[in-house]
Design an enzyme around this catalytic site. Sequence first.
Site, PDB file in Angstrom:
ATOM      1  N   ALA A   1      33.609 -30.722  60.054  1.00  0.00           N
ATOM      2  CA  ALA A   1      33.572 -31.281  59.136  1.00  0.00           C
ATOM      3  C   ALA A   1      32.809 -30.426  57.787  1.00  0.00           C
ATOM      4  CB  ALA A   1      34.045 -32.585  59.430  1.00  0.00           C
ATOM      5  N   ASP A   2      31.543 -30.965  58.306  1.00  0.00           N
ATOM      6  CA  ASP A   2      30.471 -30.244  57.502  1.00  0.00           C
ATOM      7  C   ASP A   2      30.974 -28.410  57.424  1.00  0.00           C
ATOM      8  OD1 ASP A   2      28.578 -31.992  56.055  1.00  0.00           O
ATOM      9  OD2 ASP A   2      28.180 -32.818  58.640  1.00  0.00           O
ATOM     10  N   LEU A   3      30.526 -28.039  58.165  1.00  0.00           N
ATOM     11  CA  LEU A   3      31.052 -26.250  58.655  1.00  0.00           C
ATOM     12  C   LEU A   3      32.597 -26.268  57.666  1.00  0.00           C
ATOM     13  CD1 LEU A   3      29.690 -26.535  62.314  1.00  0.00           C
ATOM     14  CD2 LEU A   3      28.707 -25.690  60.498  1.00  0.00           C
TER      15      LEU A   3
END
Length: 402
Positions: A174-176
């Site tokens: 999700a961050d990436l």
Amino acid sequence: MSAPPTGPLSGLRVLDLTRVLAGPTCTQMLGDLGAEVIKIERPEAGDDTRGFAPPFVPKTKESAYFVGVNRNKKSVTLDIAKPEGQAVILKLLESCDILVENFKVGALAKYGLGYEQLAAKFPRLIYCSITGFGQTGPYAPRPGYDALIQAMGGVMSLTGEPKGSPQKVGVPVADLFAGLYGCIGILAAVNHRHATGEGQQIDIGMLDTHVAWLANQGMNYLATGENPPRLGNQHPNIAPYQEFPTKDGYIILAVGNDPTFERFCKAFGQEHLLSDPRFATNPIRVQNRDLVTETLTPVMQSKTTAEWITALEAQKIGCGPINTLKDVFSDPHVQARNMVVEMPHASGETVQVIANPVKLSRTPPSYRSAAPVLGQHTQEVLREVVGMSEAEIAGLKEKGIL
């Protein structure tokens, strides 16, 4: 003095007000492509991920987490909560093209550094905000965390064994993805500015980007109104396309279409399946996936993983081992593609980092400097970019601003 930036984005200067992973992923990509990235960190503490350890990079005091997403950046320690720190930010912005931040919605506006406030002073500024839920909507004030977004964004409901509990992906996707979508938005805004001279804000919500990459599973739901079930390692739309046990381990078998299935059956003594209506086409095999798995499991257990890979590759049938990370980084193809880079670090050691995967024939990513130690470039940037004197820098340091 740091090496001068090279690459397709050289000449662009980025003010990096991000921390942890989504934002630093975005700004590292910009740095790899040649932008000069000035990373602002809290005095003494720095980016949170400096403390996400162990492991540390061997023979240094730097966390592997931080080193992995902060190369090609200059570290400046600055307390932006103080008016003197805010004044430094404004001076930096006089020569910056892009600002990337991942503060909670409205947090930077308290310091006079919100988009509307800065756009009035710097109309060419490209301002990228990466938050958990975007700048609008009922969840906008909430903090965003990778596992939380994986849960709310649906991927956890799709991941795991059919009778097991929901599972998150083993890396913080999700961050990436939010960071990479942010980078794409910035590049589009740079192109727009070339044409018009206008800057703009890019509003990246982690939940938005998570929903966007639900891809075929999201479309499966929209087409049917039914929640896709967890299938373990099986593909929702193709069969057989999954892991199978072999004589000595496991293998991924990817039979992507009917001609490939026919080729598999003829090559490995399963011709009788071609006349069985339950195996006739991919849609029928998907409907009978349990039967497909039960039928092919003993077949796949008849050879070792290595034997299967040799045999399947000879038939041009998709397959591969299930590698550990040790296997991945020792794989001859990964090595041939130069996916690990060694870089000199300020500690005096050489550090290994995962390379940028974008292969550009004329302007490839550059590896100019490893992730900086905290505050490594504070004096350099304030002196050479802001134009401050040594006395002014010393004065800010005495006040705890730096």
